[in-house]
Design a protein around this motif. Structure first.
Motif, short mmCIF file in Angstrom:
data_model
loop_
_atom_site.label_atom_id
_atom_site.label_comp_id
_atom_site.label_asym_id
_atom_site.label_seq_id
_atom_site.Cartn_x
_atom_site.Cartn_y
_atom_site.Cartn_z
N ARG A 60 60.61 79.90 25.96
CA ARG A 60 60.43 78.79 26.90
C ARG A 60 61.77 78.14 27.16
NH1 ARG A 60 55.61 79.63 29.13
NH2 ARG A 60 54.11 80.25 27.53
N SER A 61 61.84 77.37 28.21
CA SER A 61 63.07 76.60 28.43
C SER A 61 62.72 75.12 28.40
CB SER A 61 63.71 76.97 29.76
OG SER A 61 62.75 76.95 30.79
N ARG A 86 49.69 71.59 29.30
CA ARG A 86 50.79 72.11 30.09
C ARG A 86 52.15 71.73 29.50
NH1 ARG A 86 52.29 71.06 36.51
NH2 ARG A 86 54.26 72.23 36.38
N TRP A 87 52.26 70.50 29.04
CA TRP A 87 53.59 70.00 28.67
C TRP A 87 53.75 69.93 27.16
CZ3 TRP A 87 56.44 70.01 32.85
CH2 TRP A 87 55.84 69.76 34.10
N LEU A 88 54.90 70.32 26.72
CA LEU A 88 55.23 70.27 25.28
C LEU A 88 56.48 69.42 25.14
CD1 LEU A 88 55.09 71.21 22.33
CD2 LEU A 88 56.14 73.33 23.01
N LEU A 89 56.34 68.36 24.40
CA LEU A 89 57.45 67.42 24.21
C LEU A 89 58.02 67.61 22.81
CD1 LEU A 89 58.72 65.09 25.85
CD2 LEU A 89 57.02 63.57 24.87
N VAL A 90 59.32 67.72 22.71
CA VAL A 90 59.97 67.90 21.40
C VAL A 90 61.17 66.98 21.29
CG1 VAL A 90 59.28 70.30 21.06
CG2 VAL A 90 61.41 69.79 22.26
N SER A 91 61.58 66.78 20.04
CA SER A 91 62.87 66.13 19.79
C SER A 91 63.84 67.23 19.40
CB SER A 91 62.76 65.16 18.62
OG SER A 91 62.14 63.98 19.00
N ASP A 143 57.72 73.10 29.91
CA ASP A 143 56.56 73.40 30.74
C ASP A 143 55.97 74.71 30.23
OD1 ASP A 143 56.00 73.61 34.36
OD2 ASP A 143 54.70 73.96 32.66
N LEU A 144 54.81 74.63 29.63
CA LEU A 144 54.22 75.82 29.03
C LEU A 144 53.63 76.77 30.07
CD1 LEU A 144 52.49 74.16 25.96
CD2 LEU A 144 54.47 75.67 25.94
N ALA A 176 52.20 63.79 37.46
CA ALA A 176 51.59 65.12 37.37
C ALA A 176 52.63 66.24 37.45
CB ALA A 176 50.55 65.28 38.47
N GLN A 177 53.79 65.93 38.03
CA GLN A 177 54.84 66.96 38.15
C GLN A 177 55.72 67.01 36.92
OE1 GLN A 177 54.18 64.74 40.92
NE2 GLN A 177 52.78 66.39 41.43
N GLY A 178 55.42 66.18 35.96
CA GLY A 178 56.21 66.19 34.74
C GLY A 178 57.43 65.29 34.79
N LYS A 179 57.51 64.48 35.83
CA LYS A 179 58.65 63.55 35.87
C LYS A 179 58.32 62.33 35.02
CE LYS A 179 61.48 60.64 38.68
NZ LYS A 179 61.50 59.70 39.74
#
Lengths: 540, 625
Positions: free
Chosen positions: A417-418, A382-387, A407-408, A463-466
């Motif tokens: 995506r945003s 679900r989650w994509l982390l970038v620098s 958030d994919l 789980a909410q991405g926080k």
């Protein structure tokens, strides 16, 4: 005739030793029974939290983490600390030096008893009144600070953390190595150090699905070349070509890697002395069963630079950073170093038919105004982390590099995506991030404690991405980071320790028996005998 | 009980007296000898130079007074040796302390050798006991760093002495004792343990004639590194047997670390070879010569000492010492010594670089530069590929305000030369000046764990706590005043561009100005020189330094253009000089080669001469009438 004298002297020495032992035991017992100083009920209180170093205030910690040893920065002649939770026995200790080293066993018991709950850390600092005379002269006063909360997550973190430990050198290196740290204790063991192959360079470690049965480590050595070590179910293969940043396909059948032609730029006056750029790069895949390296035009386009590959957890998409190469010669490339911005793209892939799809833009540099680098995806996909940083391809050297979360599953905006900038960022560089196997923890490298020395931070993601406030990797010596000249970079979480011994890996490096590989030829192709990276002697 | 007979008592008494006087004789010899060794090391060698390193010595260890450091060292194979060596090496910081350490090392070597030779019945142990000291003097006189490997050998010999000193027991007991001792010795000394094995094997075979036991000891000695080294310390087989030996890759793979290593080999093989040869070669003591024993002893003792002194003195590397001394003087800002020392090393670009700095700091750069032969690249050590450049150049970069360049150089030094306190100190200063207080604290934190720089670091940390703006720190304020703040990113910065940027930021940066003018002069860029010389007024000059005015005159006379030096008093003598120079040239019909001898007589130390004959790539600007 002399035996009585010998016996006498023997008895004397036995008696002396026994007396010394007895006195020592008495002293120890007295000290133990006396206990340690602690504040009384009438001590002064302060409604602020104490300043502690490292800052563990309000962080969320996993249940299987080593004790968070810290230093109390408040002025005083000693401090008393009490850590307690709703369950379990509290930990109390006193320290004259105000350096708090928590007992490991008691810590683990307390934390486990309060898993999912919270601990309270009470700090009281003792000071002695100055210039006091009379009976009050020896009396000390205590100041009790506001309690520090420590939340304990329900989700554990992976047991081991792997990182590269190196000095912040520029063009040369001395000691470095890949180390694994047991997160529940302070034990750090080398996976491979460069002392084992005569001070070459070791980097770019990667694991398949957080396991150690399949892993890859890159080597650069003027003596042994630039092979890649591939560990596959206990066997070490030496692949005779340089891998850059690599990623395992979740199936374990393929390793995708970049090949980068790296150059350094030096600043005459800036916070960070240097910058790094790729004059060219491309990506390829090493197929384990076929023992071949293959690529596709989308991954090795001469007009583009492809780097930082990462696979989606389902193995259907390869995400990577992609930037146009607008120069043909080195000089022009060097001059354009601060204009290079990478898009985040992905390409679909079918493992069974070994076919690639078309490149899609996930998030463009144009949309964000930044260079998007180091994509990493959570295990649930679900989650994509970038620098993201203002320009370039090496975020660790960019103070403006920050972590962003995508958030994919969220709907696309203008077909892209945003990304959300995380609150956990600092003024310094944040980069080299990765997820735990359960997707609840992220580890990343940050220079927030000092702008040169990278430290590893851990943060909880719900789980909410926080993502909650991060904390620095705890050390046995509470003030270790105050004098530690190492940088800890490229942190990766793994479930079990690496079983292959350093000696076996070193043997593989030193042997000449490599799997020969034919690489596609581009400007970024490694030259024969390519070794260490040195700056060009290029003048303006 | 029978009373001993009178003659027997007298014989026993006289031999006891003889032994007593013999012991006194030995002690006196030892004391005298080692005093001489101490003085030689202290005054002639100077261990502080080895500590300083000069950018040559890349394997000098750091030492931290932390439990972490202790644990880390002890967890390694040979950790005890490494830790002890690291500690003792710090004492080299003070020449007299280092001399004590080396003298003690020499004495222990000598004592171990003497004891082992005496135990195996070698007759000339009294003479041979001084040989290790001579070898150590040769090693230290070469100014290389071999402390861990020599310390490992010493500890191994001490272990061998312990074994030999143990009372004779049955062979199983001795074997067991050997196994225990071996494990400890191997853990402490690494590959040097093999020397202990050799000595013990020879002792059992030669002295005790226990061949089976000797064989068993040899087997244990061969197997132990394989077992312990490879499986306990996880090193490969070669490392298991060579750790801390002169054969180790840590020394052999680096040319600079293995120079003159033959002497270390000699020290290693000395004891085993002496034990074997001393025992089997019957030493008659030159008794075939019909000279009284006393005179024979004195004579041959004196000859041996003379030969040894000759060898030690001839092996002394005066050239290397001179380079180290110069670097040491420059690092400690002992400018008159730098100038004197650099003058003797005029072919060395590093010496010229240090000389320029010293001349600047003594306000003589513009006056005395050409009293010394010059090379253009020496000013900034350009185009030199070796890493030593970083060590040599960081100080000048710092002083003129090129903080990033200095930090880059120091960071490379940190990797190339290790955690030297001087490197940590300057990195801390730079980061304080740049406002990177977190980084500065870490360097200061590390420095506060060293032996001799702890107080400076702790004071700095305390000052930082009370005054985070560092307004009271003069060093930091100076660096901030001159630091370059214009960023030009590039692969390699050209010196004149950097200097011009420095002057743009702070026109009063005298060092940048003088170095810029010097750079132009040395590189024959007189057009650029002329464009910038007027800035002399901004720096605060009321008259131009001699060489600057000479260069200005060369430009004016050759280009037939004027330079505006308003407010700067001209030196009429220099004008006469250039005219005289021109006349001599004219007399030789413009033939520079023909005129050289005559011009050198009068103008050798001037820019006029350098302009004509100094190293260059283009043709010189001829000074015409």
């Amino acid at each position: 005739m002399n035996s009585p004298n010998i016996n006498k002297s023997r008895y004397k020495s036995i008696f002396s030793v026994s007396a010394a032992v007895f006195v020592g035991l008495c002293v120890l017992l007295t000290t133990f029974l006396q206990g340690h100083p602690q504040p009384n009920e009438n001590c002064a209180t302060c409604d602020q939290r104490p300043v502690i170093r490292p800052d563990y205030c309000n962080v969320v910690i996993p249940v299987n983490i080593a004790p968070l040893n810290f230093v109390v920065e408040e002025p005083g002649t000693g401090c008393f600390v009490r850590i307690c939770g709703e369950q379990g026995n509290p930990i109390t200790l006193f320290s004259r030096s105000q350096k708090i080293s928590l007992p490991e066993r008691a810590w683990h018991e307390l934390v486990k008893a309060n898993q999912g709950g919270q601990l309270s850390v009470e700090v009281s600092v003792r000071s002695v009144p100055n210039m006091a005379t009379g009976p009050e002269a020896s009396a000390s006063s205590w100041m009790q600070f506001k309690t520090i909360p420590l939340k304990i997550a329900s989700d554990p973190i992976d047991d081991y953390l792997v990182y590269r430990r190196i000095r912040p050198g520029h063009t040369s290196w001395r000691d470095m190595g890949i180390y694994q740290r047991h997160l529940e204790s302070f034990k750090e063991k080398p996976i491979l150090t460069n002392a084992q192959f005569k001070e070459g360079c070791v980097n770019c470690h990667t694991f398949c699905n957080h396991r150690t049965n399949k892993m890859a480590i890159g080597i650069r050595s003027s003596l042994y070349g630039s092979p890649e070590l591939l560990v596959d179910e206990g066997l070490v293969h030496r692949i005779g070509t340089k891998f850059g940043y690599s990623t395992w396909h979740p199936s374990g059948r393929m390793v995708t890697f970049s090949v980068n032609k790296v150059r350094q730029i030096f600043h005459s006056s800036a916070g960070e002395i240097r910058d790094v750029l790729d004059l060219d790069s491309f990506m390829a895949c090493y197929q384990l069963n076929k023992k071949t390296i293959e690529t596709t035009s989308s991954l090795s386009d001469k007009k583009h630079m492809e780097t930082y590959p990462t696979w989606s957890p389902d193995g259907r998409y390869l995400y990577f950073s992609n930037a146009p190469r607008t120069w043909d010669d080195k000089q022009a490339g060097l001059k354009a170093y601060d204009q290079i911005q990478y898009d985040l793209v992905r390409i679909s892939y079918d493992l069974d038919s070994d076919t690639w799809g078309k490149i899609e833009t996930v998030l463009s540099a144009e949309a964000t105004g930044k260079s998007i680098l180091l994509p990493r995806i959570s295990p649930d996909g679900r989650w994509l982390l970038v620098s993201m940083c203002d320009y370039g391809c090496f975020p660790v050297y960019r103070a403006d590099s920050d972590l962003y979360l995508i958030d994919l599953t969220a709907p696309l905006v203008d077909e892209q995506r945003s990304a959300r900038r995380l609150d956990i960022n600092s003024e310094a560089s944040e980069s080299w991030h990765s997820f735990s196997s359960n997707g609840r923890w992220i580890v990343f490298s940050s220079k927030r404690l000092s702008h040169i020395f990278t430290r590893t931070f851990i943060a909880y993601m719900d789980a909410q991405g926080k993502i909650h406030k991060p904390f620095v990797l705890p050390q046995k010596v509470p003030d270790r980071y105050d004098s530690c000249l190492w940088t800890f970079s490229v942190p990766e979480l793994i479930k079990e320790p690496v079983q292959i011994s350093p000696r076996t890996l070193a043997k593989a490096i030193q042997c000449n028996d490599s799997l020969p590989m034919a690489m596609p030829i581009t400007m970024a192709s490694p030259q024969a005998g390519a070794g260490t990276m040195y700056p060009d002697s290029l003048r303006e | 009980m029978k009373k001993p007979k009178r003659r027997q008592l007298e014989t026993e008494s006289s031999s006891s007296t003889a032994r007593h006087w013999s012991a006194w004789h030995l002690v006196t010899q030892d004391v005298l000898f080692y005093i001489i060794v101490f003085v030689y090391i202290w005054q002639r060698i100077g261990t502080h130079l080895i500590f300083h390193g000069g950018g040559f010595i890349s394997n000098y260890p750091a030492f931290y007074t932390t439990w972490d450091f202790f644990e880390h060292n002890l967890s390694q194979l040979g950790g005890v040796t490494l830790y002890v060596s690291a500690f003792l090496s710090q004492l080299f910081y003070h020449a007299w302390l280092g001399a004590i350490v080396v003298t003690a090392q020499a004495w222990l070597f000598g004592s171990c050798l003497a004891y082992l030779l005496h135990s195996t019945g070698v007759k000339l142990w009294r003479l041979f006991r001084f040989v290790p000291a001579y070898l150590l003097l040769m090693i230290y006189g070469q100014y290389h760093y071999y402390v861990p490997t020599t310390m490992a050998l010493l500890l191994a010999l001490i272990c061998a002495c312990v074994y030999v000193a143990c009372p004779r027991q049955r062979w199983p007991v001795r074997l067991a004792l050997f196994v225990v001792l071996s494990a400890l010795c191997y853990a402490a000394t690494g590959g040097a343990f093999m020397v202990c094995v050799c000595v013990c094997v020879f002792y059992e075979a030669i002295q005790n004639r226990q061949l089976v036991l000797a064989g068993l000891l040899a087997l244990v000695g061969l197997a132990l590194p394989y077992g312990l080294g490879m499986f306990l310390w996880n090193v490969d087989s070669i490392e298991a047997y060579t750790r801390l030996l002169p054969l180790s890759w840590v020394l052999q793979d680096f040319e600079s670390r293995s120079l003159k290593i033959e002497i270390v080999y000699a020290l290693y093989v000395l004891t085993p070879i002496m034990m074997v040869t001393g025992r089997f070669v019957p030493w008659q003591g030159f008794s075939f010569l019909k000279i009284p024993l006393g005179i024979r002893s004195v004579f041959f003792g004196a000859v041996s000492v003379a030969i040894a002194i000759g060898v030690v003195c001839s092996s002394f590397d005066a050239n290397r010492k001179a380079k180290l001394e110069l670097d040491y003087f420059a690092a400690h800002k002992m400018w008159p010594q730098v100038i004197e020392s650099a003058h003797k090393q005029s072919n060395d670009e590093y010496a010229l670089h240090a000389l320029s700095r010293a001349l600047y700091h003594t306000q003589r750069l513009g006056h005395d530069l050409f009293k010394h032969p010059q090379k253009p690249g020496a000013l900034f050590l350009e185009n030199k590929p070796e890493k030593r450049v970083f060590w040599a150049s960081y100080a000048a970069c710092m002083e003129m305000g090129l903080l990033n360049r200095a930090e880059h150089a120091l960071t490379e030094c940190l990797e190339g030369l290790g955690d030297r306190p001087i490197i940590l100190k300057h990195l801390a200063l730079i980061n304080l000046a740049k406002g990177h207080l977190g980084t500065a604290r870490i360097y200061l934190g590390a420095l506060s764990k060293t032996l001799f720089h702890k107080s400076w670091a702790c004071e700095s940390l305390a000052r930082l706590k009370s005054d985070s703006t560092l307004t009271s720190n003069q060093d930091v304020q100076y660096l901030r005043s001159v630091a370059l703040d214009n960023d030009i990113p590039t692969v390699q910065h050209s010196p004149d561009k950097m200097l011009r940027m420095l002057l743009k930021k702070n026109p009063k940066n005298r060092m940048a100005f003088e170095y810029l003018m010097t750079y132009y002069m040395l590189n024959h860029k007189l057009v650029s020189f002329a464009q910038h010389i007027a800035s002399a007024k901004d720096v605060g000059y009321t008259s131009l330094p001699t060489h600057f005015e000479e260069a200005a005159l060369v430009y004016v006379y050759t280009k037939r253009k004027s330079i505006n030096l308003e407010g700067l008093k001209p030196n009429t003598k220099l004008r006469k000089n250039i005219e005289q120079f021109g006349q001599i040239m004219k007399r030789h019909k413009g033939n520079a080669r023909a005129a050289k001898y005559e011009l050198a007589k009068h103008f050798k130390n001037t820019y006029f001469f350098y302009n004509m004959y100094g190293p260059r790539t283009e043709k010189p600007m001829g000074v015409a009438q």
